[in-house]
Write a protein that holds these residues in place. Structure first.
Motif, short mmCIF file in Angstrom:
data_model
loop_
_atom_site.label_atom_id
_atom_site.label_comp_id
_atom_site.label_asym_id
_atom_site.label_seq_id
_atom_site.Cartn_x
_atom_site.Cartn_y
_atom_site.Cartn_z
N HIS A 16 -10.23 -87.64 32.77
CA HIS A 16 -11.50 -88.69 32.58
C HIS A 16 -10.75 -89.77 31.28
N ARG A 17 -9.57 -89.33 30.74
CA ARG A 17 -8.59 -89.94 29.72
C ARG A 17 -8.17 -90.89 30.79
N ALA A 18 -6.93 -90.68 31.67
CA ALA A 18 -6.54 -91.48 32.58
C ALA A 18 -6.91 -92.16 33.61
N VAL A 19 -8.18 -92.11 33.77
CA VAL A 19 -9.16 -93.15 34.43
C VAL A 19 -9.26 -93.99 33.46
N ARG A 20 -9.55 -93.66 31.66
CA ARG A 20 -10.03 -94.69 31.02
C ARG A 20 -9.03 -95.84 30.67
N ALA A 21 -7.92 -95.17 30.90
CA ALA A 21 -6.66 -95.97 31.09
C ALA A 21 -6.68 -97.04 31.63
N SER A 22 -6.36 -96.39 33.20
CA SER A 22 -6.79 -97.07 33.81
C SER A 22 -7.17 -98.60 33.64
N VAL A 23 -8.75 -98.52 33.57
CA VAL A 23 -9.67 -99.15 33.62
C VAL A 23 -8.87 -100.56 32.76
N ALA A 24 -8.71 -100.26 31.66
CA ALA A 24 -8.27 -100.80 30.43
C ALA A 24 -7.44 -101.68 30.96
#
Length: 228
Positions: A16-24
């Motif tokens: 989930h953190r990786a997904v949020r980083a990708s979105v950012a």
């Protein structure tokens, strides 16, 4: 007999953190791309101010400028980075018989290059022009190919080191070398007057986005490549 990969699938909170980083990273990349494409005045002014200052320093410090040219042309050149990526792919096959992972690494590097060149052609941003240039470069300016390629290659190699359980000394050395390479690949291009600062920032953001998306895609879909 092939040695199984020691690192398990990403835990859900990490994923989930990786997904949020990708979105950012995607949002930041799109925002910067838009500002560059529409010639947003505050950004263009800041680019010009920084570029003029660093060019004066480059002209006044020929010895340092010559060193930076060697680094950018040989050490941090995109071709050098791609050859490093190819060498790691060969190592993956030779030492671990990881054909699928090696192919994935090569494909990601190739797609990063395609994205970089497509954006250069689409944006068509002119490079800085100086009456007393200290270096020259080809193709359009945005994003910086040196900065983006270094970010993609170093980011992927760090992920692979983590994946194969690199020791603390090796990991710290690799992180230090990667940070120096990524920053150096971008900052030397500004110093040499062949890129605007936002070109380099764009290369860093887009390179990090490519790495984040590639790792997420592998963790989600690439495990089939590891089957014996």
């Amino acid at each position: 007999m092939r040695t199984p990969h020691p690192v398990p699938r990403l835990r859900r909170p990490v994923q989930h953190r990786a997904v949020r980083a990708s979105v950012a990273l995607a949002l930041a990349s799109v925002l910067l791309l838009t500002l560059v494409a529409v010639d947003w005045h505050p950004l263009i002014t800041l680019d010009g101010d920084i570029a003029r200052a660093t060019h004066r320093w480059a002209v006044d410090e020929p010895g340092l400028t010559h060193t930076f040219r060697i680094l950018t042309d040989w050490v941090w050149d995109p071709l050098t980075m791609r050859l490093l990526c190819a060498a790691v792919a060969v190592w993956l096959v030779w030492r671990h018989s990881a054909w699928g992972l090696a192919l994935w690494l090569a494909v990601v590097c190739a797609l990063g290059t395609v994205l970089q060149q497509a954006l250069k052609a689409a944006v068509g941003r002119a490079r800085p022009v100086w009456p007393d240039p200290v270096d020259s470069a080809h193709y359009a300016a945005f994003p910086s190919g040196h900065a983006m390629t270094a970010t993609v290659v170093c980011g992927l190699l760090l992920w692979l080191l983590r994946r194969y359980g690199a020791g603390r000394a090796v990991w710290r050395t690799a992180v230090t070398g990667s940070v120096i390479s990524v920053l150096g690949a971008g900052l030397t291009r500004i110093w040499l007057g062949v890129h605007w600062p936002s070109d380099v920032l764009g290369g860093w953001l887009l390179g990090a986005l490519v790495v984040a998306l590639a790792v997420l895609s592998y963790e989600r879909f690439g495990r089939a490549l590891e089957r014996p």
